[in-house]
Design a protein around this motif. Structure first.
Motif, PDB file in Angstrom:
ATOM      1  N   ALA A   1       0.827  -1.204   0.000  1.00 23.12           N
ATOM      2  CA  ALA A   1       0.000   0.000   0.000  1.00 23.12           C
ATOM      3  C   ALA A   1       0.867   1.262   0.000  1.00 23.12           C
ATOM      4  CB  ALA A   1      -0.938  -0.004   1.202  1.00 23.12           C
ATOM      5  N   LEU A   2       2.005   1.203   0.698  1.00 21.87           N
ATOM      6  CA  LEU A   2       2.940   2.331   0.663  1.00 21.87           C
ATOM      7  C   LEU A   2       3.499   2.528  -0.740  1.00 21.87           C
ATOM      8  CD1 LEU A   2       5.119   2.102   3.919  1.00 21.87           C
ATOM      9  CD2 LEU A   2       3.658   3.993   3.215  1.00 21.87           C
ATOM     10  N   ALA A   3       3.863   1.432  -1.388  1.00 21.18           N
ATOM     11  CA  ALA A   3       4.438   1.523  -2.725  1.00 21.18           C
ATOM     12  C   ALA A   3       3.446   2.127  -3.716  1.00 21.18           C
ATOM     13  CB  ALA A   3       4.882   0.141  -3.191  1.00 21.18           C
ATOM     14  N   ALA A   4       2.167   1.811  -3.557  1.00 21.33           N
ATOM     15  CA  ALA A   4       1.153   2.329  -4.476  1.00 21.33           C
ATOM     16  C   ALA A   4       1.006   3.842  -4.368  1.00 21.33           C
ATOM     17  CB  ALA A   4      -0.187   1.649  -4.214  1.00 21.33           C
ATOM     18  N   THR A   5       1.308   4.420  -3.208  1.00 21.26           N
ATOM     19  CA  THR A   5       1.178   5.868  -3.044  1.00 21.26           C
ATOM     20  C   THR A   5       2.224   6.633  -3.845  1.00 21.26           C
ATOM     21  OG1 THR A   5       2.596   5.898  -1.065  1.00 21.26           O
ATOM     22  CG2 THR A   5       0.228   5.576  -0.742  1.00 21.26           C
TER      23      THR A   5
ATOM     24  N   SER B   1      -9.824  12.242   0.448  1.00 20.81           N
ATOM     25  CA  SER B   1      -8.892  13.083  -0.301  1.00 20.81           C
ATOM     26  C   SER B   1      -7.474  12.882   0.243  1.00 20.81           C
ATOM     27  CB  SER B   1      -9.331  14.550  -0.254  1.00 20.81           C
ATOM     28  OG  SER B   1      -9.429  15.016   1.074  1.00 20.81           O
ATOM     29  N   VAL B   2      -6.879  13.906   0.817  1.00 21.21           N
ATOM     30  CA  VAL B   2      -5.466  13.865   1.206  1.00 21.21           C
ATOM     31  C   VAL B   2      -5.299  13.173   2.557  1.00 21.21           C
ATOM     32  CG1 VAL B   2      -3.419  15.276   1.667  1.00 21.21           C
ATOM     33  CG2 VAL B   2      -5.067  15.994  -0.071  1.00 21.21           C
ATOM     34  N   LEU B   3      -4.220  12.404   2.684  1.00 22.80           N
ATOM     35  CA  LEU B   3      -3.813  11.806   3.959  1.00 22.80           C
ATOM     36  C   LEU B   3      -2.526  12.476   4.397  1.00 22.80           C
ATOM     37  CD1 LEU B   3      -3.917   9.664   6.218  1.00 22.80           C
ATOM     38  CD2 LEU B   3      -2.646   8.142   4.697  1.00 22.80           C
ATOM     39  N   LEU B   4      -2.556  13.104   5.559  1.00 20.99           N
ATOM     40  CA  LEU B   4      -1.379  13.787   6.106  1.00 20.99           C
ATOM     41  C   LEU B   4      -0.759  12.911   7.179  1.00 20.99           C
ATOM     42  CD1 LEU B   4       0.423  16.312   6.319  1.00 20.99           C
ATOM     43  CD2 LEU B   4      -1.214  17.235   7.970  1.00 20.99           C
ATOM     44  N   VAL B   5       0.533  12.613   7.035  1.00 23.00           N
ATOM     45  CA  VAL B   5       1.246  11.742   7.975  1.00 23.00           C
ATOM     46  C   VAL B   5       2.297  12.576   8.697  1.00 23.00           C
ATOM     47  CG1 VAL B   5       2.571   9.636   8.284  1.00 23.00           C
ATOM     48  CG2 VAL B   5       0.880   9.779   6.449  1.00 23.00           C
TER      49      VAL B   5
ATOM     50  N   LEU C   1      -5.790   3.115   5.917  1.00 24.55           N
ATOM     51  CA  LEU C   1      -5.647   4.539   5.649  1.00 24.55           C
ATOM     52  C   LEU C   1      -4.979   4.779   4.307  1.00 24.55           C
ATOM     53  CD1 LEU C   1      -4.535   5.899   9.143  1.00 24.55           C
ATOM     54  CD2 LEU C   1      -6.676   6.395   7.969  1.00 24.55           C
ATOM     55  N   LEU C   2      -4.044   3.902   3.939  1.00 18.67           N
ATOM     56  CA  LEU C   2      -3.341   4.043   2.660  1.00 18.67           C
ATOM     57  C   LEU C   2      -4.174   3.561   1.483  1.00 18.67           C
ATOM     58  CD1 LEU C   2       0.174   2.782   3.789  1.00 18.67           C
ATOM     59  CD2 LEU C   2      -0.450   5.134   3.262  1.00 18.67           C
ATOM     60  N   ALA C   3      -5.106   2.643   1.749  1.00 16.16           N
ATOM     61  CA  ALA C   3      -5.948   2.086   0.688  1.00 16.16           C
ATOM     62  C   ALA C   3      -7.378   1.975   1.172  1.00 16.16           C
ATOM     63  CB  ALA C   3      -5.412   0.724   0.250  1.00 16.16           C
ATOM     64  N   PRO C   4      -8.100   3.091   1.305  1.00 17.60           N
ATOM     65  CA  PRO C   4      -9.487   3.024   1.791  1.00 17.60           C
ATOM     66  C   PRO C   4     -10.354   2.147   0.893  1.00 17.60           C
ATOM     67  CG  PRO C   4      -8.680   5.293   1.756  1.00 17.60           C
ATOM     68  CD  PRO C   4      -7.675   4.468   1.038  1.00 17.60           C
ATOM     69  N   GLY C   5     -11.113   1.256   1.519  1.00 18.61           N
ATOM     70  CA  GLY C   5     -11.960   0.358   0.759  1.00 18.61           C
ATOM     71  C   GLY C   5     -11.208  -0.741   0.047  1.00 18.61           C
TER      72      GLY C   5
ATOM     73  N   ARG D   1      -3.664   6.082  -2.291  1.00 16.52           N
ATOM     74  CA  ARG D   1      -4.110   7.278  -1.582  1.00 16.52           C
ATOM     75  C   ARG D   1      -3.113   8.416  -1.808  1.00 16.52           C
ATOM     76  NH1 ARG D   1      -7.046   8.080   3.460  1.00 16.52           N
ATOM     77  NH2 ARG D   1      -7.660  10.259   3.446  1.00 16.52           N
ATOM     78  N   LEU D   2      -3.615   9.617  -1.928  1.00 16.50           N
ATOM     79  CA  LEU D   2      -2.773  10.805  -2.071  1.00 16.50           C
ATOM     80  C   LEU D   2      -2.240  11.177  -0.689  1.00 16.50           C
ATOM     81  CD1 LEU D   2      -1.629  13.056  -3.815  1.00 16.50           C
ATOM     82  CD2 LEU D   2      -3.787  14.286  -3.552  1.00 16.50           C
ATOM     83  N   VAL D   3      -0.933  11.025  -0.479  1.00 12.21           N
ATOM     84  CA  VAL D   3      -0.342  11.145   0.849  1.00 12.21           C
ATOM     85  C   VAL D   3       0.655  12.296   0.885  1.00 12.21           C
ATOM     86  CG1 VAL D   3       0.863   9.921   2.705  1.00 12.21           C
ATOM     87  CG2 VAL D   3      -0.559   8.649   1.094  1.00 12.21           C
ATOM     88  N   VAL D   4       0.646  13.021   2.002  1.00 15.72           N
ATOM     89  CA  VAL D   4       1.621  14.075   2.276  1.00 15.72           C
ATOM     90  C   VAL D   4       2.341  13.712   3.570  1.00 15.72           C
ATOM     91  CG1 VAL D   4       1.982  16.514   2.763  1.00 15.72           C
ATOM     92  CG2 VAL D   4       0.242  15.830   1.112  1.00 15.72           C
ATOM     93  N   PHE D   5       3.651  13.516   3.492  1.00 16.76           N
ATOM     94  CA  PHE D   5       4.475  13.192   4.656  1.00 16.76           C
ATOM     95  C   PHE D   5       5.223  14.434   5.116  1.00 16.76           C
ATOM     96  CE2 PHE D   5       4.120   9.063   2.577  1.00 16.76           C
ATOM     97  CZ  PHE D   5       3.923   8.201   3.632  1.00 16.76           C
ATOM     98  N   SER D   6       5.452  14.528   6.411  1.00 19.83           N
ATOM     99  CA  SER D   6       6.442  15.475   6.894  1.00 19.83           C
ATOM    100  C   SER D   6       7.810  14.802   6.823  1.00 19.83           C
ATOM    101  CB  SER D   6       6.135  15.906   8.332  1.00 19.83           C
ATOM    102  OG  SER D   6       6.341  14.829   9.235  1.00 19.83           O
ATOM    103  N   LYS D   7       8.870  15.587   6.810  1.00 20.01           N
ATOM    104  CA  LYS D   7      10.220  15.022   6.687  1.00 20.01           C
ATOM    105  C   LYS D   7      10.523  14.075   7.842  1.00 20.01           C
ATOM    106  CE  LYS D   7      15.074  16.338   6.323  1.00 20.01           C
ATOM    107  NZ  LYS D   7      16.057  17.459   6.354  1.00 20.01           N
TER     108      LYS D   7
END
Length: 289
Positions: free
Chosen positions: A145-149, A231-235, A264-268, A273-279
């Motif tokens: 799921a991480l790789a798909a983002t 929509s956006v997932l903020l990590v 959270l990474l793959a709802p349903g 998923r469109l993800v925004v990470f902090s450093k």
């Protein structure tokens, strides 16, 4: 070993001379965006999990188990349908032998398959809805799921709206962690909206808001009348008040690297998923993996 770059210019891969396939040593780097939405010359190295193949079957299996394991048991009371005084008037009247109220002359009750009767096989509260999944499969699903983002094709397939030259996933400098503290006394939602607009992600939030609609099925009458697209997932790296800035935005979820999961990474069960990470969240995620 020759080195090539993929079409997104963010992944440097080693290719095998004999098979032409990429080897395991894959280094993925993405630019770090400022709090004003501008890409800097600095880059962040993503964990190796972002270069793994996407296993759609494992992702859906993990999401299905996650949803089943938090399902609340429900069922009818053991005395439901039996709280009546019923009787049958007896033979010789040309009447069916249905238990009835009011001395046997009223509406039918208690017997299943009868107008006014009980359910034959009501749901049981003791039923176990839990599903098991192998721990290695669960971890593999999370990495997939991480790789798909990081793959644009999966993100677009989910319906997300992203800029043309977007580099996925987004990594923002650590000032986003103190967004609420730095804007104390002001409107946090306006500051969060401005940040997403600078990153080019506000259109996806608008898509979620405009896509809100009435749910199909029985859920309309069970406290979940409307459904809203994600929509956006903020990590983030840690729990802080930054969540307050994004909680009023449609479809936006905020979590930490520690609490990040496959659902959270793959709802349903649909990855990308469109993800925004902090450093700091990227570093904490690397330690977790």
């Amino acid at each position: 070993i020759p080195r090539k770059e993929n079409r997104f210019n963010r992944c440097t891969c080693n290719y095998n001379d004999f098979t032409g396939e990429p080897t395991r040593s894959i280094i993925m780097e993405v630019p770090i965006y400022s709090i004003k939405g501008k890409a800097s010359k600095k880059s962040a190295k993503l964990p190796d999990a972002f270069s793994e193949p996407v296993r759609l079957d494992l992702i859906r299996k993990a999401v299905r188990a996650s949803r089943a394991n938090r399902r609340q048991p429900y069922g009818a009371s053991k005395g439901a349908g039996f709280r009546h005084s019923v009787s049958w008037p007896g033979k010789g009247r040309g009447m069916a032998r249905t238990p009835r109220k009011n001395g046997g002359g009223g509406r039918g009750a208690e017997a299943p398959n009868t107008i006014g009767g009980r359910r034959a096989h009501p749901p049981k509260a003791e039923k176990d809805w839990k599903l098991k999944i192998n721990s290695k499969e669960n971890k593999k699903a999370f990495r997939s799921a991480l790789a798909a983002t990081s793959q644009e094709s999966y993100v677009l397939a989910r319906g997300h709206q992203i800029p043309e030259k977007a580099t996925l996933p987004y990594v923002v400098e650590d000032k986003i962690e103190t967004l609420a503290k730095d804007n104390e006394g002001g409107s946090l939602t306006k500051r969060a909206t401005s940040l997403l607009d600078d990153l080019g992600l506000l259109d996806d939030v608008k898509r979620s808001r405009e896509g809100k609609g009435i749910r199909a099925g029985k859920g309309k009458s069970r406290g979940r009348k409307y459904r809203t697209p994600k929509s956006v997932l903020l990590v983030l790296s840690d729990d802080n008040d930054t969540e307050k800035a994004f909680r009023n935005l449609s479809g936006v979820d905020v979590t930490t690297s520690k609490n990040l999961n496959t659902e959270l990474l793959a709802p349903g069960g649909d990855p990308g998923r469109l993800v925004v990470f902090s450093k700091s969240a990227v570093s904490a995620l690397g330690d977790r993996l």
